[in-house]
Scaffold this motif. Structure first.
Motif, mmCIF file in Angstrom:
data_model
loop_
_atom_site.group_PDB
_atom_site.id
_atom_site.type_symbol
_atom_site.label_atom_id
_atom_site.label_comp_id
_atom_site.label_asym_id
_atom_site.label_seq_id
_atom_site.Cartn_x
_atom_site.Cartn_y
_atom_site.Cartn_z
ATOM 1 N N TYR A 1 31.569 46.207 59.260
ATOM 2 C CA TYR A 1 30.497 45.398 58.695
ATOM 3 C C TYR A 1 29.575 45.001 59.835
ATOM 4 O O TYR A 1 29.913 45.185 61.007
ATOM 5 N N ILE A 2 28.419 44.473 59.515
ATOM 6 C CA ILE A 2 27.534 43.970 60.570
ATOM 7 C C ILE A 2 27.865 42.491 60.792
ATOM 8 O O ILE A 2 27.737 41.692 59.867
ATOM 9 N N PRO A 3 28.329 42.132 61.990
ATOM 10 C CA PRO A 3 28.818 40.757 62.198
ATOM 11 C C PRO A 3 27.672 39.770 62.410
ATOM 12 O O PRO A 3 27.565 39.155 63.465
ATOM 13 N N THR B 1 31.942 32.918 38.042
ATOM 14 C CA THR B 1 31.984 31.626 38.725
ATOM 15 C C THR B 1 32.064 31.738 40.241
ATOM 16 O O THR B 1 31.734 30.803 40.948
ATOM 17 N N GLY B 2 32.535 32.874 40.746
ATOM 18 C CA GLY B 2 32.689 33.010 42.191
ATOM 19 C C GLY B 2 31.427 33.527 42.847
ATOM 20 O O GLY B 2 30.354 33.568 42.246
ATOM 21 N N MET B 3 31.577 33.946 44.106
ATOM 22 C CA MET B 3 30.428 34.452 44.828
ATOM 23 C C MET B 3 30.260 35.935 44.544
ATOM 24 O O MET B 3 31.210 36.695 44.627
ATOM 25 N N ASN B 4 29.062 36.310 44.209
ATOM 26 C CA ASN B 4 28.802 37.706 43.915
ATOM 27 C C ASN B 4 28.407 38.411 45.205
ATOM 28 O O ASN B 4 27.378 38.114 45.783
ATOM 29 N N THR B 5 29.245 39.345 45.642
ATOM 30 C CA THR B 5 28.930 39.981 46.917
ATOM 31 C C THR B 5 28.473 41.421 46.759
ATOM 32 O O THR B 5 28.197 42.092 47.740
ATOM 33 N N THR B 6 28.398 41.904 45.522
ATOM 34 C CA THR B 6 28.042 43.315 45.366
ATOM 35 C C THR B 6 26.607 43.529 44.922
ATOM 36 O O THR B 6 25.963 44.473 45.353
ATOM 37 N N PHE C 1 25.338 34.468 52.424
ATOM 38 C CA PHE C 1 24.436 35.607 52.307
ATOM 39 C C PHE C 1 24.724 36.633 53.399
ATOM 40 O O PHE C 1 24.824 37.822 53.149
ATOM 41 N N PHE C 2 24.910 36.126 54.626
ATOM 42 C CA PHE C 2 25.099 37.007 55.773
ATOM 43 C C PHE C 2 26.563 37.131 56.193
ATOM 44 O O PHE C 2 26.850 37.595 57.284
ATOM 45 N N ALA C 3 27.490 36.700 55.340
ATOM 46 C CA ALA C 3 28.912 36.750 55.712
ATOM 47 C C ALA C 3 29.352 38.191 55.910
ATOM 48 O O ALA C 3 28.694 39.135 55.460
ATOM 49 N N ASN C 4 30.494 38.360 56.587
ATOM 50 C CA ASN C 4 30.995 39.710 56.847
ATOM 51 C C ASN C 4 31.154 40.506 55.565
ATOM 52 O O ASN C 4 30.912 41.703 55.525
ATOM 53 N N GLY C 5 31.595 39.829 54.523
ATOM 54 C CA GLY C 5 31.755 40.522 53.249
ATOM 55 C C GLY C 5 30.676 40.094 52.272
ATOM 56 O O GLY C 5 30.874 40.148 51.068
ATOM 57 N N ILE D 1 24.605 45.443 50.942
ATOM 58 C CA ILE D 1 23.364 46.219 50.843
ATOM 59 C C ILE D 1 23.211 47.139 52.050
ATOM 60 O O ILE D 1 22.897 48.329 51.911
ATOM 61 N N CYS D 2 23.491 46.600 53.250
ATOM 62 C CA CYS D 2 23.365 47.411 54.457
ATOM 63 C C CYS D 2 24.319 48.603 54.400
ATOM 64 O O CYS D 2 23.992 49.699 54.856
ATOM 65 N N ALA D 3 25.512 48.357 53.880
ATOM 66 C CA ALA D 3 26.469 49.458 53.783
ATOM 67 C C ALA D 3 25.975 50.490 52.784
ATOM 68 O O ALA D 3 26.075 51.703 53.014
ATOM 69 N N ASN D 4 25.391 50.021 51.676
ATOM 70 C CA ASN D 4 24.929 50.948 50.642
ATOM 71 C C ASN D 4 23.769 51.812 51.123
ATOM 72 O O ASN D 4 23.685 52.985 50.769
ATOM 73 N N ILE D 5 22.877 51.234 51.918
ATOM 74 C CA ILE D 5 21.750 52.052 52.371
ATOM 75 C C ILE D 5 22.080 52.794 53.666
ATOM 76 O O ILE D 5 21.231 53.439 54.253
ATOM 77 N N GLY D 6 23.331 52.639 54.132
ATOM 78 C CA GLY D 6 23.756 53.438 55.280
ATOM 79 C C GLY D 6 23.434 52.835 56.629
ATOM 80 O O GLY D 6 23.660 53.473 57.660
#
Lengths: 280, 433, 481
Positions: C320-322, A37-42, C290-294, C300-305
């Motif tokens: 993170y990328i702000p 239900t929440g935001m998926n960030t991974t 989508f573009f939030a800090n977390g 994705i950016c963190a995963n691809i380095g």
């Protein structure tokens, strides 16, 4: 077909752009089918798929999600808004485009000046005007807010009417038609594109506005809200984790009718907007 | 003229109250009879109440039980509406007259509401509470915790009914990753987290969170009568303001620390990368489901200021229930506000929604004490401060926190930090307009 | 300059005529014309236009009743905006609060302005009524035909049709736009703020104090002037970029889609139009998360380095990328996201223009041996610019007041690290409108919001004036008539 390379390049570019344009939309669609239900960030796509969000939204109304009510409220407001706005816009457009009278230029200049003030500034005053007529927390009030000033947005329609050949009207006058007849029988039938354009754009206003609606529907009774405030409310800090995916589902449900409207009316819309933007 | 009439009426009723007091219970009913006779048989009383989304169901129950309890005096029509407790002030102050008769709000909004004259002082309603609810305002104060009553008072007057005392923060952690020893200090906490490859999350860009470091080191804020704020963070208390800022920067610059935007903690908890996070009872559900059997909570750790360990305090706040001063039925509204905040109501709220009670008796029940989050918060309250600040505090304080979080301020840069603190104090203490 | 002078001279001459005619009518009119100064129906009555006479008399009576019963409750207090503060006493008998007869400054302001507007309209009708009475007198003297009531009504379908058309829309605009704006303009000269909020408190006139404060004169708001300049600059930068990026982007995209070798034009167009169909508060709030800090992009950016790379390169100092949380990044991202939002609209407009290309010109150019590039440069492009250019002016003004994009992308998520801005409740990414919105919604600082609103108007007006005089738009409409 000689320039195959450039063709491929062209399609590749188009596809690439379309991809960029659609990524957020795809994410919206995918998230709306998530079981979490929440935001998926991974991960981009949800790990578990399901249609619970739509089910909850449409059938399991709780105090937060009253989607069917909101949809109906917004629909009613939108229909009235769009009828009144379209009438007003066309009336002003005809008067300023097809008629010549004293003060016409002055009126047009004043409308330009008024349009330069930031609209949000006047919100509080609009609210208290409505309140003194006892129209807050009523759809009539909201319809008035959306449509009463719509005459100001006449420029595009005027631009379109400017392109209607004057000879047609003159012929009608010679046949003894009154100005009103010319308006209804000669000019309106030729203005289908601009009517469609005005109808669509004024129909959309209540679906998009979350500022005025929040201010005017302030009784706190969530079943009276419009779609925009209802969905916006779901992103409140304490709710976002339980309702984010329902928010997405709501977004999708709102977009469907609008998209259909757009696709069907695409041709008229394009003609209307250019007829006006162009010569306005 | 009209005012004269009112005071005459009031003295008359006072006198009759005095008589009633002497004569015992029987005559109180008489007074009520008079009230009824004056306004016709049974009044129709309309009330609206605003509460948070998750309290809607319970508020409806309260509305029904209230209408039943007082059915002999009036016919009640009580409407329940939604208004988030954290933004109630914004909606109310836009148009006080259109706001609900009774509404719930977070205690940090009290000052603004009082200054706008939006709240009916509970002190003025003593008579009504005695007549219909059988209690005095003093009893209301005594039955709730000191902190929650303080949070509802301004200029020596009680302005609202405490409903919860759960607006504070403490540390959630995963006991499978961190030991009880690890969470005693920020140094050991961050070290343990780093070696486990996890992070510790806290919100810094919010005046509600970053103030805790300063309060812990003996600094204060206070609210002046005109709604402006006094603040001493750029001066010396037990330590200097720069020392505290240095300590914050030291924590924030640790690779295991994660500065999280206000309101985003639950998301980050759920994503699983945090082994500990500073948050409040509202995140207990997420924390429990994320940490599973490792779910644990502790009071905030100590942190190092100028080489010494200082216990970190939490800002504690409450949810209060207000009576709108512009209510048509201020008397009944007061009774209803009492009804939804009394001992039974708080017990029920805890049982159904897990809200942390402010009522002393409810707080001491076993059920409450066994709830990990609420029990820890209770413990944290011993290391808690009530934050009294005006509206000009929030934006500058959030900015200061963000400067710490994003590394704009550098550890050891005394001049830079001092300048930032000076600007912060300038902004916070600016006159209200 | 010359032109402007003659224009304003003409305006003053017009005003002169207006009142001159009125004076002449009063001077030369007969008894009934003079009587119509008091009883508006007199002139019509004399000329046997009885229905009209009754109607205008009813109108006159209504205005008088309104003024006496309602207007005069408020207008006399307009000078002070009220003097009696609210006091409430609780009466335990009735269980209600009892109030004194208190003044509500905002209501005084509101109803005074409404009354002034009504009086102004009345005055205009009153003057033209007297003039009309004189005209009728002359017509009667010359033995001309005087319209019956039905004939009068009929003119509203013919030469007076514009009055029929404009009555309601203008009334709507006056009540819901002009009056509110007038009130807020007046608020800029009062001390209406959190310390003076009706109904609990009163506010009153303070002259130019707020304007002086804005420019750092008052001493109280040291940073307000600074914040205003910063916010204004970003507003202008934003408006320029937002307008031109979407405009050029839209034209390029439409050229790409409408290229004769591209198949499935309608499908491509529809793909891009989907973003219009999703309401902005949904799509923008989504993009913001989508573009939030977390958010997902950061994951994705963190995963691809990429995050690590930027960190090592010293471009970012955070883990993170702000994207939407630090000044430079956020400014760029907001403009990019706005391209995403705005290009499809512009694409539609440009498509429409391309459909109307003057094909005969292109044909003759081709016969003359022009190659496609030449045709594009000398015919297509100038035509497109000619057609869509004027909309740029209105787009620019719209972007200065573009509330949605900025508000939805930054509200509650962007925290400034500029303390001077924070001290006046502004942010680097604020436009003047979002700033003034927050000042009213969260700080109830209506007086400063009103001042900023007036400044926005001045900026827009200055720009529009320059742009419109350059483009001499007035004559275009006549081409078609």
């Amino acid at each position: 077909m000689k320039l195959k390379v450039s063709d491929i390049l062209r399609y590749a570019l188009l596809a690439f752009l379309a991809l960029i344009w659609l990524v957020p939309i795809v994410w919206l669609l995918a998230t709306s089918f998530s079981k979490y239900t929440g935001m998926n960030t991974t991960t981009f796509f949800p790990t578990e798929w399901g249609i619970e969000n739509y089910k909850n939204l449409l059938f399991g109304a709780d105090s937060v999600a009253q989607f069917p009510h909101w949809f109906w409220n917004t629909m009613v407001i939108a229909v009235f808004t769009c009828v009144i706005s379209t009438a007003f816009v066309l009336m002003v457009a005809y008067a300023t485009s097809c008629m010549r009278f004293k003060g016409r230029k002055a009126l047009m200049n004043i409308s330009v000046v008024i349009n330069l003030f930031p609209g949000v500034l006047a919100m509080i005053a609009v609210y208290f005007i409505l309140k003194s007529f006892d129209l807050t927390n009523s759809y009539v009030g909201l319809i008035l807010v959306y449509s009463a000033s719509s005459g100001l947005g006449y420029l595009i329609a005027k631009g379109f009417l400017d392109t209607v050949p004057v000879s047609l009207r003159e012929a009608a006058y010679l046949d003894g038609a009154s100005e009103a007849m010319v308006f209804f029988k000669v000019v309106m039938p030729m203005s289908k594109p601009i009517i469609v354009y005005t109808v669509i754009s004024s129909f959309l206003v209540p679906w998009m506005d979350f500022v005025y609606a929040k201010m005017i529907l302030n009784s706190g009774v969530s079943s009276q809200w419009t779609v925009a405030i209802g969905l916006y409310n779901m992103l409140e800090k304490s709710l976002i984790n339980t309702y984010f995916t329902q928010f997405c589902a709501g977004g999708v449900l709102v977009s469907i009718p609008i998209s259909i409207l757009f696709i069907i009316m695409q041709k008229f819309y394009v003609e209307g907007v250019t007829g006006g933007a162009v010569k306005g | 003229m009209k005012k004269g009439l009112v005071s005459v009426l009031l003295t008359a009723s006072m006198a009759s109250m005095l008589l009633a007091g002497c004569g015992g219970g029987g005559e109180a009913a008489d007074t009520q009879g008079q009230a009824g006779a004056q306004t016709g048989e049974k009044q129709n009383v309309q009330l609206t109440v605003w509460g948070a989304e998750n309290d809607q169901a319970i508020l409806k129950e309260f509305a029904d039980s209230f209408a039943q309890e007082y059915a002999e005096y009036a016919n009640f029509d009580i409407q329940v509406g939604v208004e988030s407790e954290s933004t109630a002030k914004d909606t109310v102050l836009t148009d006080v007259e259109a706001a609900a008769d009774v509404y719930s709000f977070a205690s940090d909004q009290l000052a603004d509401l009082v200054n706008a004259g939006a709240l009916q002082p509970v002190d003025d309603m003593d008579q009504v509470l005695q007549m219909y609810a059988g209690k005095t305002v003093d009893e209301v104060k005594q039955s709730n915790t000191e902190g929650s009553v303080d949070a509802a008072m301004m200029n020596g007057k009680l302005y609202a009914f405490p409903r919860t005392a759960d607006n504070g923060y403490f540390l959630y952690y995963d006991s499978n990753v961190l030991s009880e020893e690890d969470v005693k200090s920020w140094d050991s906490l961050l070290a343990a987290a780093e070696s486990a490859g996890k992070k510790v999350g806290m919100t810094l860009a919010s005046g509600w969170y970053d103030a805790s470091f300063f309060y812990s080191a003996g600094f204060t804020t206070s609210l002046n009568e005109d709604g402006s704020t006094s603040m001493d963070w750029n001066k010396e208390a037990d330590y200097s303001g720069v020392d505290v800022a240095n300590a914050m920067i030291h924590i924030a610059s640790s690779p295991a620390f994660m500065a999280i935007a206000d309101g985003d903690i639950s998301n980050q908890l759920a994503s699983g990368q945090l082994c500990a996070a500073v948050s409040g009872v509202w995140d207990s559900g997420v924390a429990e489901s994320t940490y599973g059997d490792g779910y644990a909570a502790a009071i905030l750790p100590t942190f190092t200021v100028a080489g010494e360990q200082v216990q970190q305090l939490s800002v504690v706040g409450c949810k209060l229930v207000a009576v709108n001063a512009y209510s048509e039925n201020v008397g009944w509204a007061t009774l209803f506000a009492d009804w939804i905040t009394n001992e039974e109501a708080q017990a029920k709220s805890f049982a159904q929604n897990g809200t942390g009670p402010s009522n002393v008796n409810v707080m001491n029940t076993d059920a409450v004490q066994q709830n990990v989050a609420i029990a820890t918060l209770g413990e944290q309250t011993n290391y808690g401060v009530v934050q009294s600040v005006g509206q000009n505090f929030w934006d500058p304080a959030a900015t200061f926190g963000e400067m710490v979080a994003t590394g704009v301020l550098k550890e050891g840069d005394t001049a830079g930090i001092q300048a930032a603190l000076d600007t912060l104090v300038d902004g916070v203490t600016a006159p209200i307009q | 300059m010359e032109k402007a002078k003659t224009k304003s001279a003409a305006v003053f001459a017009g005003i002169g005529h207006y009142f001159g005619d009125f004076g002449r009518a009063v001077k030369d009119g007969d008894l009934f014309v003079k009587l119509s100064l008091l009883w508006m129906g007199a002139g019509y009555f004399r000329r046997k236009q009885y229905i009209k006479s009754i109607l205008i008399t009813i109108f006159e009576v209504l205005i008088i009743i309104y003024s006496v019963v309602f207007g005069l409750q408020y207008v006399p207090k307009f000078g002070t905006l009220g003097t009696v503060k609210r006091e409430a006493v609780f009466n335990p008998m009735t269980m209600k609060n009892e109030f004194n007869q208190y003044d509500n400054s905002f209501m005084i302001l509101l109803f005074s302005v409404i009354t002034f507007v009504i009086w102004a309209a009345f005055l205009a009708i009153y003057i033209s009524n007297v003039k009309r009475a004189y005209e009728l007198q002359k017509m009667a003297e010359n033995g001309e035909h005087i319209n019956t009531f039905l004939e009068d009504v009929n003119t509203y379908r013919n030469e007076n049709f514009h009055k029929t058309l404009l009555a309601l829309p203008v009334a709507g605009v006056v009540l819901f736009t002009v009056v509110p704006l007038l009130i807020l303009v007046l608020v800029a000269f009062t001390n209406y703020d959190q310390q003076h909020m009706p109904p609990g408190e009163l506010f009153t006139w303070t002259g130019l104090t707020n304007f002086i404060n804005l420019f750092g004169g008052g001493g109280l708001t040291i940073t307000f002037g600074y914040a205003f300049v910063r916010v204004l600059l970003w507003t202008l930068v934003w408006a320029v970029f937002a307008t031109f990026t979407t405009y050029i982007g839209g034209i390029l995209l439409s050229l790409l889609i409408n290229h004769k070798r591209v198949k499935g034009k309608k499908m491509w167009r529809t793909l891009f139009m989907v973003t219009i169909a999703v309401p902005q508060f949904v799509s923008l709030l989504l993009v913001r998360n989508f573009f939030a800090n977390g958010g997902i992009v950061n994951t994705i950016c963190a995963n691809i380095g990429l995050t690590e790379f930027l960190r090592n390169a010293g471009i970012i100092s955070t883990s993170y990328i702000p994207f939407l949380s630090s000044p430079g990044w956020a400014h760029v991202m907001i403009i990019l996201i706005n391209i995403w939002v705005g290009v499809p609209y512009q694409m539609l407009i440009a498509t429409g223009a391309l459909m109307n290309l003057p094909t005969d010109q292109i044909e003759s150019a081709r016969i003359d041996g022009a190659n496609p590039t030449q045709i594009f440069r000398h015919i297509t492009m100038p035509y497109l610019l000619f057609i869509t250019g004027p909309a740029l002016v209105t787009d620019f003004v719209k972007n200065i007041n573009n509330f949605n994009v900025i508000y939805l992308l930054t509200q509650d998520v962007y925290t400034t690290t500029n303390q001077a801005l924070a001290n006046s409740q502004a942010k680097e990414v604020d436009l003047l409108v979002t700033w003034l919105f927050r000042l009213t919604q969260e700080y109830y600082n209506y007086k400063m919001a009103a001042v900023i609103g007036i400044m926005v108007f001045i900026v827009c007006a200055g720009f529009t004036l320059v742009a419109f005089t350059r483009m001499t738009k007035g004559n275009r409409e006549e081409e078609y008539n």
